[in-house]
Design an enzyme around this catalytic site. Structure first.
Site, PDB file in Angstrom:
ATOM      1  N   ARG A 123       0.843  -1.209   0.000  1.00 33.77           N
ATOM      2  CA  ARG A 123       0.000   0.000   0.000  1.00 33.77           C
ATOM      3  C   ARG A 123       0.875   1.255   0.000  1.00 33.77           C
ATOM      4  O   ARG A 123       0.981   1.956  -0.996  1.00 33.77           O
ATOM      5  CB  ARG A 123      -0.935  -0.026   1.216  1.00 33.77           C
ATOM      6  CG  ARG A 123      -2.051   0.998   1.165  1.00 33.77           C
ATOM      7  CD  ARG A 123      -1.665   2.390   1.585  1.00 33.77           C
ATOM      8  NE  ARG A 123      -1.095   2.459   2.929  1.00 33.77           N
ATOM      9  CZ  ARG A 123      -0.514   3.552   3.411  1.00 33.77           C
ATOM     10  NH1 ARG A 123      -0.431   4.648   2.692  1.00 33.77           N
ATOM     11  NH2 ARG A 123      -0.004   3.560   4.631  1.00 33.77           N
ATOM     12  N   ASP A 124       1.563   1.506   1.086  1.00 37.03           N
ATOM     13  CA  ASP A 124       2.321   2.762   1.185  1.00 37.03           C
ATOM     14  C   ASP A 124       3.441   2.802   0.152  1.00 37.03           C
ATOM     15  O   ASP A 124       3.784   3.852  -0.381  1.00 37.03           O
ATOM     16  CB  ASP A 124       2.907   2.899   2.603  1.00 37.03           C
ATOM     17  CG  ASP A 124       3.189   4.339   2.971  1.00 37.03           C
ATOM     18  OD1 ASP A 124       3.049   5.211   2.096  1.00 37.03           O
ATOM     19  OD2 ASP A 124       3.571   4.602   4.125  1.00 37.03           O
ATOM     20  N   HIS A 166       5.571   4.432  12.472  1.00 38.28           N
ATOM     21  CA  HIS A 166       5.559   4.307  11.011  1.00 38.28           C
ATOM     22  C   HIS A 166       6.552   5.342  10.478  1.00 38.28           C
ATOM     23  O   HIS A 166       6.211   6.511  10.323  1.00 38.28           O
ATOM     24  CB  HIS A 166       4.120   4.584  10.550  1.00 38.28           C
ATOM     25  CG  HIS A 166       3.899   4.625   9.078  1.00 38.28           C
ATOM     26  ND1 HIS A 166       3.185   3.652   8.403  1.00 38.28           N
ATOM     27  CD2 HIS A 166       4.261   5.524   8.126  1.00 38.28           C
ATOM     28  CE1 HIS A 166       3.107   3.958   7.120  1.00 38.28           C
ATOM     29  NE2 HIS A 166       3.762   5.105   6.920  1.00 38.28           N
ATOM     30  N   HIS A 222       9.279   6.922   7.864  1.00 39.85           N
ATOM     31  CA  HIS A 222       9.875   7.013   6.527  1.00 39.85           C
ATOM     32  C   HIS A 222      11.352   7.368   6.722  1.00 39.85           C
ATOM     33  O   HIS A 222      11.733   7.951   7.739  1.00 39.85           O
ATOM     34  CB  HIS A 222       9.138   8.050   5.685  1.00 39.85           C
ATOM     35  CG  HIS A 222       7.769   7.587   5.255  1.00 39.85           C
ATOM     36  ND1 HIS A 222       7.480   7.231   3.957  1.00 39.85           N
ATOM     37  CD2 HIS A 222       6.628   7.387   5.965  1.00 39.85           C
ATOM     38  CE1 HIS A 222       6.203   6.837   3.883  1.00 39.85           C
ATOM     39  NE2 HIS A 222       5.662   6.932   5.085  1.00 39.85           N
ATOM     40  N   CYS A 269       4.877   9.165  -0.078  1.00 38.60           N
ATOM     41  CA  CYS A 269       3.487   9.568   0.032  1.00 38.60           C
ATOM     42  C   CYS A 269       3.224  10.547  -1.085  1.00 38.60           C
ATOM     43  O   CYS A 269       3.951  11.535  -1.234  1.00 38.60           O
ATOM     44  CB  CYS A 269       3.217  10.218   1.390  1.00 38.60           C
ATOM     45  SG  CYS A 269       1.524  10.814   1.523  1.00 38.60           S
TER      46      CYS A 269
HETATM   47  P1  HMG Z   1     -12.912  14.420  -2.613  1.00 33.95           P
HETATM   48  O1  HMG Z   1     -12.661  14.768  -4.060  1.00 33.95           O
HETATM   49  O2  HMG Z   1     -12.956  15.527  -1.624  1.00 33.95           O
HETATM   50  O3  HMG Z   1     -14.186  13.487  -2.428  1.00 33.95           O
HETATM   51  O4  HMG Z   1     -11.807  13.374  -2.184  1.00 33.95           O
HETATM   52  P2  HMG Z   1     -15.657  13.559  -2.901  1.00 33.95           P
HETATM   53  O5  HMG Z   1     -16.457  12.863  -1.857  1.00 33.95           O
HETATM   54  O6  HMG Z   1     -16.032  14.947  -3.329  1.00 33.95           O
HETATM   55  O7  HMG Z   1     -15.659  12.627  -4.194  1.00 33.95           O
HETATM   56  C1  HMG Z   1     -15.027  12.981  -5.427  1.00 33.95           C
HETATM   57  C2  HMG Z   1     -15.031  11.790  -6.353  1.00 33.95           C
HETATM   58  O8  HMG Z   1     -14.290  10.700  -5.798  1.00 33.95           O
HETATM   59  C3  HMG Z   1     -16.436  11.237  -6.610  1.00 33.95           C
HETATM   60  O9  HMG Z   1     -16.418  10.656  -7.918  1.00 33.95           O
HETATM   61  C4  HMG Z   1     -16.559  10.129  -5.589  1.00 33.95           C
HETATM   62  O10 HMG Z   1     -17.468   9.137  -5.954  1.00 33.95           O
HETATM   63  C5  HMG Z   1     -15.151   9.563  -5.615  1.00 33.95           C
HETATM   64  P3  HMG Z   1     -16.959  11.448  -9.190  1.00 33.95           P
HETATM   65  O11 HMG Z   1     -18.380  11.794  -8.852  1.00 33.95           O
HETATM   66  O12 HMG Z   1     -16.068  12.652  -9.361  1.00 33.95           O
HETATM   67  O13 HMG Z   1     -16.792  10.451 -10.299  1.00 33.95           O
HETATM   68  N1  HMG Z   1     -14.794   8.918  -4.353  1.00 33.95           N
HETATM   69  C6  HMG Z   1     -14.327   7.666  -4.268  1.00 33.95           C
HETATM   70  N2  HMG Z   1     -14.088   6.720  -5.199  1.00 33.95           N
HETATM   71  C7  HMG Z   1     -13.628   5.534  -4.769  1.00 33.95           C
HETATM   72  N3  HMG Z   1     -13.386   5.263  -3.464  1.00 33.95           N
HETATM   73  C8  HMG Z   1     -13.622   6.170  -2.520  1.00 33.95           C
HETATM   74  C9  HMG Z   1     -14.114   7.434  -2.897  1.00 33.95           C
HETATM   75  N4  HMG Z   1     -14.445   8.549  -2.215  1.00 33.95           N
HETATM   76  C10 HMG Z   1     -14.861   9.449  -3.113  1.00 33.95           C
HETATM   77  N5  HMG Z   1     -13.375   5.880  -1.240  1.00 33.95           N
HETATM   78  C11 HMG Z   1     -10.997  11.560  -0.852  1.00 33.95           C
HETATM   79  C12 HMG Z   1     -11.743  12.876  -0.860  1.00 33.95           C
HETATM   80  C13 HMG Z   1     -10.706  11.212   0.587  1.00 33.95           C
HETATM   81  C14 HMG Z   1     -11.838  10.476  -1.517  1.00 33.95           C
HETATM   82  C15 HMG Z   1      -9.680  11.731  -1.661  1.00 33.95           C
HETATM   83  O14 HMG Z   1      -9.020  12.853  -1.181  1.00 33.95           O
HETATM   84  C16 HMG Z   1      -8.770  10.550  -1.577  1.00 33.95           C
HETATM   85  O15 HMG Z   1      -9.059   9.485  -2.102  1.00 33.95           O
HETATM   86  N6  HMG Z   1      -7.611  10.713  -0.918  1.00 33.95           N
HETATM   87  C17 HMG Z   1      -6.689   9.625  -0.681  1.00 33.95           C
HETATM   88  C18 HMG Z   1      -5.291  10.118  -0.607  1.00 33.95           C
HETATM   89  C19 HMG Z   1      -4.374   8.969  -0.278  1.00 33.95           C
HETATM   90  O16 HMG Z   1      -4.651   7.806  -0.509  1.00 33.95           O
HETATM   91  N7  HMG Z   1      -3.195   9.321   0.289  1.00 33.95           N
HETATM   92  C20 HMG Z   1      -2.212   8.368   0.627  1.00 33.95           C
HETATM   93  C21 HMG Z   1      -2.549   7.607   1.878  1.00 33.95           C
HETATM   94  S1  HMG Z   1      -2.157   8.462   3.384  1.00 33.95           S
HETATM   95  C22 HMG Z   1      -0.496   8.123   3.648  1.00 33.95           C
HETATM   96  O17 HMG Z   1       0.154   7.604   2.802  1.00 33.95           O
HETATM   97  C23 HMG Z   1       0.107   8.396   5.003  1.00 33.95           C
HETATM   98  C24 HMG Z   1       0.317   7.127   5.822  1.00 33.95           C
HETATM   99  O18 HMG Z   1       1.171   6.214   5.166  1.00 33.95           O
HETATM  100  C25 HMG Z   1       0.928   7.467   7.190  1.00 33.95           C
HETATM  101  C26 HMG Z   1       2.153   8.334   7.102  1.00 33.95           C
HETATM  102  O19 HMG Z   1       3.100   8.025   6.403  1.00 33.95           O
HETATM  103  O20 HMG Z   1       2.111   9.355   7.777  1.00 33.95           O
HETATM  104  C27 HMG Z   1      -1.017   6.415   6.079  1.00 33.95           C
HETATM  105 MG    MG Z   2       3.426   6.361   5.141  1.00 36.25          MG
END
Ligand code: HMG
Ligand code: MG
Length: 297
Positions: A15-16, A207, A209, A240
């Site tokens: 995933r990450d 966690h 990096h 990320c």
């Molecule tokens: P948004 O654009 O504000 O959401 O995104 P929305 O509710 O307005 O929806 C927009 C569109 O996305 C719509 O589709 C929804 O249906 C769709 P459209 O009508 O335009 O065709 N949608 C989805 N589709 C599939 N699955 C879903 C979903 N939700 C909405 N779950 C949202 C908000 C949270 C969805 C977006 O910002 C997002 O997906 N962000 C994810 C970012 C991400 O994955 N970042 C990496 C992970 S975090 C990380 O790595 C840190 C970590 O490792 C810890 C560390 O290192 O610190 C965990």
């Molecule tokens: Mg991370």
């Protein structure tokens, strides 16, 4: 110095790691990676995420991976779920453990999940309610625990507030993310001094990096403070997409080598893990950044 007898490794490479690679891999390759990691003895693997494929296209196809994984009691295969839509997708394919992810920095929260910290906690409330109703365990992440690419150093009090809110909602554990890998042992000491005043070590994971090469040193401090859950990524995959400059996670191979040296039990076979790391690096046409891998092969 006291160390725990056992550490649970949370493997976040699929995933990450893969979420940040420019090359999107197919379902077959990602499933094979998870199977190889499982065969190395890793019992907890974060397999993918149910986020918007427009935001993170590399995580598309997570459903298909989950449906192909063995359904045993011995292994935990988890997924990130940012909202109800994500949770429903996870439920559809039988996921038994999910993670919600908040941040200790407002700007990072906006860029990562398009909402404020308070809004994210509101969004997670029904995710937790439904998950717990269905017997799905929920892990919580707090990102940018020691520094943020946009706001600079993080006040430990902000981390405490978010961690406490996630625990109160029902997360069983909080993973403290040094998302951009800026923290040093002095920073993790300062952070844990604040957190451990109010949260038991058994509810925390780290966690790290490895952007500045501090990840193992920070993990060592966390182990000394009684934390027994450590996230890492095979071959040091990762980063990320919303944290400029974030390099890979701590390499699982390097973590395993250190735990071996400390006599801490973890259940992972190092040669098999190294071979899983080489497999995915070859597919990605990318260097394996584990130092231990290069020392041993
Ligand atoms: P948004 O654009 O504000 O959401 O995104 P929305 O509710 O307005 O929806 C927009 C569109 O996305 C719509 O589709 C929804 O249906 C769709 P459209 O009508 O335009 O065709 N949608 C989805 N589709 C599939 N699955 C879903 C979903 N939700 C909405 N779950 C949202 C908000 C949270 C969805 C977006 O910002 C997002 O997906 N962000 C994810 C970012 C991400 O994955 N970042 C990496 C992970 S975090 C990380 O790595 C840190 C970590 O490792 C810890 C560390 O290192 O610190 C965990
Ligand atoms: Mg991370």
């Amino acid at each position: 110095m006291e160390y725990p007898e056992q550490v649970r490794i949370v493997e976040v490479g699929p995933r990450d790691g893969l979420q940040n690679e420019s090359m999107s891999l197919g379902v077959e390759t990602k499933t094979e990676l998870v199977n190889r990691l499982t065969a190395s003895g890793l019992s907890y693997i974060e397999v993918g995420s149910f986020v918007s494929p427009k935001w993170v296209p590399q995580m598309a196809g997570s459903e298909e991976i989950f449906t192909q994984l063995p359904k045993g009691e011995n292994n935990t295969y988890a997924a990130l779920t940012p909202n109800m839509r994500g949770l429903d997708r996870a439920i559809e394919c039988g996921v038994k453990e999910v993670a919600v992810f908040a941040a200790a920095s407002e700007e990072f929260s906006q860029r990562n999940i398009n909402c404020s910290i308070a809004e994210s906690l509101e969004r997670f409330t029904p995710v937790l309610e439904k998950s717990l109703d269905l017997g799905i365990s929920v892990r919580g992440y707090v990102s940018c625990v020691m520094g943020c690419p946009y706001e600079g150093p993080t006040d430990p009090q902000k981390v405490l507030n978010v961690a406490k809110a996630l625990l109160k909602m029902g997360c069983y554990e909080i993973s403290l993310g040094d998302t951009i890998g800026v923290g040093t042992p002095a920073d993790i000491e300062r952070l844990l001094a604040v957190l451990l005043g109010q949260i038991p070590a058994t509810k925390l994971a780290v966690h790290m990096h490895d952007t500045y090469g501090q990840a193992l040193a920070n993990v060592l401090v966390a182990l000394q403070k009684g934390i027994t859950v450590v996230d890492s990524a095979v071959a040091g995959l990762g980063g990320c997409p919303y944290a400029r400059g974030a390099s890979g996670n701590l390499a699982t191979e390097d973590l395993v080598y250190m735990l071996n040296g400390l006599g801490i039990d973890h259940g992972v076979n190092l040669p098999k893990l190294i071979s899983a790391g080489d497999y995915i690096c070859e597919k990605l046409n990318r260097a394996n950044t584990s130092k231990v891998r290069h020392a041993l092969i």
